[in-house]
Design a protein around this motif. Structure first.
Motif, mmCIF file in Angstrom:
data_model
loop_
_atom_site.group_PDB
_atom_site.id
_atom_site.type_symbol
_atom_site.label_atom_id
_atom_site.label_comp_id
_atom_site.label_asym_id
_atom_site.label_seq_id
_atom_site.Cartn_x
_atom_site.Cartn_y
_atom_site.Cartn_z
ATOM 1 N N PHE A 59 61.512 -45.622 8.727
ATOM 2 C CA PHE A 59 60.769 -46.244 9.845
ATOM 3 C C PHE A 59 59.435 -45.256 10.208
ATOM 4 N N ILE A 60 59.719 -43.792 9.994
ATOM 5 C CA ILE A 60 58.699 -42.883 10.092
ATOM 6 C C ILE A 60 57.543 -43.147 9.175
ATOM 7 N N ILE A 61 57.959 -43.295 7.801
ATOM 8 C CA ILE A 61 56.731 -43.701 7.002
ATOM 9 C C ILE A 61 56.339 -44.790 7.028
ATOM 10 N N GLU A 62 56.840 -46.063 7.653
ATOM 11 C CA GLU A 62 56.241 -47.153 7.805
ATOM 12 C C GLU A 62 55.187 -46.861 9.117
ATOM 13 N N VAL A 63 55.553 -46.077 9.970
ATOM 14 C CA VAL A 63 54.895 -45.882 11.170
ATOM 15 C C VAL A 63 53.529 -45.226 10.930
ATOM 16 N N VAL A 64 53.640 -44.011 10.201
ATOM 17 C CA VAL A 64 52.641 -43.014 9.674
ATOM 18 C C VAL A 64 51.698 -43.938 8.951
ATOM 19 N N MET A 65 52.167 -44.713 7.821
ATOM 20 C CA MET A 65 51.370 -45.508 7.216
ATOM 21 C C MET A 65 50.633 -46.769 7.869
ATOM 22 N N LEU A 66 51.418 -47.303 8.623
ATOM 23 C CA LEU A 66 50.421 -48.129 9.718
ATOM 24 C C LEU A 66 49.389 -47.542 10.563
ATOM 25 N N ALA A 67 49.757 -46.103 10.886
ATOM 26 C CA ALA A 67 48.589 -45.719 11.836
ATOM 27 C C ALA A 67 47.342 -45.395 10.854
ATOM 28 N N GLU A 68 47.611 -44.994 9.551
ATOM 29 C CA GLU A 68 46.618 -44.692 8.714
ATOM 30 C C GLU A 68 45.668 -45.860 8.449
ATOM 31 N N LYS A 69 46.266 -46.996 8.275
ATOM 32 C CA LYS A 69 45.563 -48.237 7.650
ATOM 33 C C LYS A 69 45.279 -49.295 8.871
ATOM 34 N N PHE A 70 45.500 -48.786 10.143
ATOM 35 C CA PHE A 70 45.506 -49.878 11.256
ATOM 36 C C PHE A 70 44.045 -50.328 11.427
ATOM 37 N N SER A 71 43.177 -49.386 11.094
ATOM 38 C CA SER A 71 41.674 -49.797 11.538
ATOM 39 C C SER A 71 41.289 -51.026 10.535
ATOM 40 N N GLN A 72 42.126 -50.899 9.199
ATOM 41 C CA GLN A 72 41.671 -51.541 8.087
ATOM 42 C C GLN A 72 42.111 -53.093 8.421
ATOM 43 N N LEU A 73 43.232 -53.384 9.048
ATOM 44 C CA LEU A 73 44.140 -54.517 8.887
ATOM 45 C C LEU A 73 43.251 -55.527 9.888
ATOM 46 N N PRO A 74 43.464 -56.623 9.466
ATOM 47 C CA PRO A 74 42.890 -57.753 10.337
ATOM 48 C C PRO A 74 43.789 -58.109 11.676
ATOM 49 N N LEU A 75 43.435 -58.551 12.572
ATOM 50 C CA LEU A 75 43.879 -58.511 13.953
ATOM 51 C C LEU A 75 45.478 -58.968 13.663
ATOM 52 N N ILE A 76 45.253 -60.340 13.023
ATOM 53 C CA ILE A 76 46.738 -60.886 12.915
ATOM 54 C C ILE A 76 47.793 -59.952 12.345
ATOM 55 N N TYR A 77 47.473 -59.476 11.103
ATOM 56 C CA TYR A 77 48.367 -58.639 10.762
ATOM 57 C C TYR A 77 48.602 -57.308 11.426
ATOM 58 N N LYS A 78 47.828 -56.985 12.115
ATOM 59 C CA LYS A 78 48.101 -55.896 13.201
ATOM 60 C C LYS A 78 49.286 -56.250 14.189
ATOM 61 N N ILE A 79 49.098 -57.141 14.707
ATOM 62 C CA ILE A 79 50.308 -57.750 15.709
ATOM 63 C C ILE A 79 51.540 -58.119 14.722
ATOM 64 N N VAL A 80 51.579 -58.738 13.671
ATOM 65 C CA VAL A 80 52.669 -59.343 12.882
ATOM 66 C C VAL A 80 53.408 -57.839 12.705
ATOM 67 N N VAL A 81 52.859 -57.059 11.997
ATOM 68 C CA VAL A 81 53.313 -55.805 11.517
ATOM 69 C C VAL A 81 54.099 -54.983 12.763
ATOM 70 N N ILE A 82 53.169 -54.732 13.715
ATOM 71 C CA ILE A 82 53.890 -54.192 14.874
ATOM 72 C C ILE A 82 55.224 -54.989 15.458
ATOM 73 N N ALA A 83 54.981 -56.234 15.593
ATOM 74 C CA ALA A 83 56.169 -57.069 15.942
ATOM 75 C C ALA A 83 57.459 -57.068 15.084
ATOM 76 N N ILE A 84 57.244 -57.023 13.864
ATOM 77 C CA ILE A 84 58.271 -56.875 12.765
ATOM 78 C C ILE A 84 58.877 -55.796 12.659
ATOM 79 N N LEU A 85 58.108 -54.512 12.933
ATOM 80 C CA LEU A 85 58.878 -53.187 13.032
ATOM 81 C C LEU A 85 59.716 -53.221 14.209
ATOM 82 N N THR A 86 59.163 -53.770 15.174
ATOM 83 C CA THR A 86 59.935 -53.682 16.518
ATOM 84 C C THR A 86 61.284 -54.495 16.402
ATOM 85 N N PHE A 87 61.101 -55.684 15.866
ATOM 86 C CA PHE A 87 62.376 -56.517 15.691
ATOM 87 C C PHE A 87 63.386 -55.931 14.642
ATOM 88 N N VAL A 88 62.835 -55.276 13.437
ATOM 89 C CA VAL A 88 63.554 -54.692 12.502
ATOM 90 C C VAL A 88 64.435 -53.636 12.983
#
Length: 206
Positions: A59-88
């Protein structure tokens, strides 16, 4: 006999040192007695144990990597990845707890819940994080997610056989209890004599 003693010692070590609080609660709640047959799956319990320690690392690696690439992700993937990590995270806590309690206390409903949550919720979500190239998967993310997927697959396979054996054991135990009750009805005098013994448990159950 020797194999049974070895397994009993290993089970005692696991429940006393790996899951002391869960083991004590289960024993108090379900009154596990000396000499009782244990059908808990040791391989499944070991996988769950390692899964508990690995998940925060994943989980820590996923959050750190998400923060690193967050600005490069399309809006839909930003929402989807955050929702998935929360549900997981929510599902992981619930399913691991259900797996612990179901396996250690040999309870079919908890084991079924653990297996179904793993198959129908956790597996698809982890597969999405592993295969969705639109999320810009980094090598370290792919590596830890593959390990997470291995845990899930092993839990599904071993958990299925553990659950199947548990169902068979519970059904056999139910039929044996019915047969015992029929014998007591057919022999009321023997039941009256047996009930005089405080160690005769079925008198207290009925």
């Amino acid at each position: 006999m020797a194999a049974g003693n070895v397994r009993r010692r290993v089970d005692n070590f696991i429940t006393e040192y790996v899951y002391p609080s869960v083991s004590n609660d289960v024993q108090r709640q379900y009154l596990i007695k000396p000499g009782q047959e244990y059908i808990s799956s040791l391989p499944l319990q070991m996988i769950l144990y390692f899964n508990v320690f690995f998940y925060p690392f994943w989980f820590i690696i996923e959050v750190v990597m998400l923060a690193e690439k967050f600005s490069q992700l399309p809006l839909i993937y930003k929402i989807v990845v955050i929702a998935i990590l929360t549900f997981v995270t929510i599902i992981e806590v619930v399913r691991l707890l259900a797996g612990y309690v179901g396996n250690l206390s040999e309870k079919a409903p908890e084991m079924s819940g653990f297996w179904l949550l793993t198959l129908f919720l956790q597996l698809p979500l982890i597969l999405f994080l592993l295969l969705a190239e639109g999320t810009i998967i980094t090598p370290i993310e792919r590596s830890v997610t593959i390990v997470m997927m291995i845990f899930i697959v092993l839990e599904l396979v071993i958990g299925f056989f553990a659950m199947l054996y548990l169902f068979q054991y519970q059904a056999r135990k139910f039929h044996m209890r019915q047969f015992t009750n029929l014998e007591e009805i057919d022999n009321p005098d023997e039941r009256h004599i047996a009930c005089a013994n405080p160690a005769y448990e079925s008198c207290h159950d009925s």
